[in-house]
Every structure is written in C-alpha cells, then in structure tokens.
Design an enzyme around this catalytic site. Sequence first.
Site, PDB file in Angstrom:
ATOM      1  N   ASP A 128      -4.270 -35.193  34.165  1.00 45.13           N
ATOM      2  CA  ASP A 128      -4.021 -34.849  35.564  1.00 45.13           C
ATOM      3  C   ASP A 128      -5.340 -34.501  36.249  1.00 45.13           C
ATOM      4  OD1 ASP A 128      -3.037 -33.953  37.980  1.00 45.13           O
ATOM      5  OD2 ASP A 128      -1.924 -32.253  37.156  1.00 45.13           O
ATOM      6  N   SER A 158       3.450 -28.549  41.008  1.00 46.06           N
ATOM      7  CA  SER A 158       2.497 -29.124  41.937  1.00 46.06           C
ATOM      8  C   SER A 158       2.392 -28.309  43.232  1.00 46.06           C
ATOM      9  CB  SER A 158       2.876 -30.575  42.215  1.00 46.06           C
ATOM     10  OG  SER A 158       1.836 -31.260  42.847  1.00 46.06           O
ATOM     11  N   HIS A 162       0.053 -36.121  35.880  1.00 49.25           N
ATOM     12  CA  HIS A 162       0.711 -35.212  36.811  1.00 49.25           C
ATOM     13  C   HIS A 162       2.232 -35.385  36.804  1.00 49.25           C
ATOM     14  CE1 HIS A 162       0.246 -32.351  40.067  1.00 49.25           C
ATOM     15  NE2 HIS A 162       1.050 -33.070  40.840  1.00 49.25           N
TER      16      HIS A 162
END
Length: 375
Positions: free
Chosen positions: A318, A223, A350
């Site tokens: 995601d 991320s 995610h």
Amino acid sequence: MATCFYGLSMSLCPKPKTQTFTVNLHSNPPSSSFTHLSFPRRKPFIITRSQTSSSPAMDTNPSTEVYKDFSPFLKIYKDGRIERLANTDVVPTSFDPQTGVETKDAVISEETGLTVRLYIPKAKITENPAKLPLLVYYHGGGFCMGSPFCAYYNSYVSSLVAKANVIAVSVAYRKAPENPLPIGFEDSWAALKWVGSHFEGKGPDEWLNTYADFGRVFLGGDSAGANIAHHMGLRIGSEGLVGVKLNGVALVHPYFWGSEPVGAESTVAENRAMAEAIWRFAFPTTSGADDPLINPGKDPKLGKLTAERVLVCVAEKDGLVHRGRHYSELLKKSEWSGSVEVVESKEEDHVFHLNNPTCDNAVALMKEIVSFINA
C-alpha cells in the site's frame, strides 16, 4: 503507489448501477485549488456544495462532455453532474441466517439526511441477552465514494459483528464533492453524539438502549474512514462525550498524508501529487497536505486521543503503509498515554481485505481486529 480513491482500490470493478448528482461549477477558484488534478488551465473551476445531494441536472438534456474522469470511481460532467461508477448499490436491511446478524437503518437528521445502518448479532443475543461492546464504523472511499448500504461494506461490517459479537453503527456521512469536507467530519461527530445519547437507555433506538455497553465503545474505519475514526477519537478527548468510554480505535490502512515523505515513502512527484490531489478534491478549502485533518504530525491535539488502545493495520504494498507506521510513532512520542500496535499484511495492497475477504491474509486481519475488540 497504486492508483485509488482511498478506500476503493483499482482492483474494484465498477458496478453496473451508477449514481448521479449535480454540483455547481464556478470559475476563479483560489490558485492553489486542484493544483494536481490537471483541470483546464485556461478556465479553472472549483467544485462547491450544491443545495441538495439529489439536485436535478442543471440541463433538461444533460451534457455528455466529461469535465474530469476518475474512472472506475466517478466522473464529473461539464454541466456539473457527478456520476459514481462503483458501490452505488443498496443492500436492503434484513436478518442474515448465515451470519446471524440483523440490520436496520435509522435517520439521525431529516434536515441533512444523515443516516446510519445498525447491526446486531441477533442469534447470539437471543441465546444470551447481555450487553455487548459497541463499534462505530466509518467507511472509506476517499471521502467521495462508498456507503454503509452497499454490498462492499454491508458484508464486511456484518462479518465483523458476527465474529466479534458486537453491536455496530455504520455511518453514512455526506460525501464530497457535493458536500465538501469538513462536512463529512461534522456528520461523523453528529452520528457519534447520537449514539452517545443512548447511554442511559433513553435514546431513540431500542437496539442501542437495550444491548449496547457504553463502557466498551470502539471506533473503526478503513482508509478515509480510518482518518475519520482517528479524528472522532481526538474529538471525544477534547470535547468529551457524556456516558461514552472509548476503549479502542482500529484503523485499517489509514489515509494520512503530508508534504514531506516519511520512512521509505515514495518521493516520486506524480505519486505524491495523486495522494494530495484526492485530499484537495474532497476538501477544496484545505490548507494543503499539512492540514492537521490529513497530517497527524501537524496536529497539536494529537495527545488528546482518549482511547486506551489503538490498532493500526497496514498493507506491505500500500502506498500509505509508511504513513500508518509513522502515525504509530507519532502517538508514542505524544502526550497520549495509551498503547498502540501495528499489524502488517505482507504482499497486500490497499483495502485488499474488502476486495478479497476470504483470502488467508484477510481472514488473518479480521482475527486481529476481533481480538483487539475482545481483549
């Protein structure tokens, strides 16, 4: 798009322990700051860096009035306090007989408090004391949450070290909003230079001196941490890092964004505003969603990436999945001469692999990353 601080999904429940810091709240910010955060229009504020990340509360009786609520991740109170609600636990360093991995912490800078956690596959090194690939890992959390020391990341990196048979350095860069970006990027570069200082076996850490193969260095992150790993790869390419050969960069669910949708990305204004708001929250002085630090398509240095190979891992559900795919296409069209591979986890959201590390798709994703490092 799932609501999340990128790197911590909504399925992550708040931990019982919280962590509180203080920042200064000043009026009259630039008009573009926090446009999508719904702060009070009649009295706008901007968050700026406090003197230290452990400043006492501004009042002897801290206010209970919440200025902005990002539950279940963090809250900002009207007296400037920041209360983190998740991943504030600290797992002590140890030898884990189950994985055979040993950990220790090292302070890089007493002045800034920049720290790293180091991991070695102690059991395997004892059996075969050979040089091993080196992974430098950057955690996610929207540049605001998480750390190498919490169970969430300590467990993941330990498992990766055990399975890939590598040495790892997980970086505890300073987090926004107390330390707004680009501080996190600069800390990450300082940590990488510290790692590189060991290439002749004369650095301050004996594990790196003895066991790290600086001809086989990898960067990784999830991320927001994947964003950082990408930029560290670019920085090695543009500035150089003596003695370090960057073989690959592994980006898991990278947090990139832009003002214009890509692929089948959401065009819903509210969804797009959320993704950009997190960025502006962490980086109040940014130029916006097309800042090269968040939008690789606007970065003239993209072709400077020095890694030979890049692995981009995306998740089907995601909100950032199309950004990951788009990033791979941007690399192919740039001056970069390496190879890029995209791996997609179906029916997942995610950072699912952190929230449910034993599920079939998480196990498969781990195998992809291990294979990438050991290729």
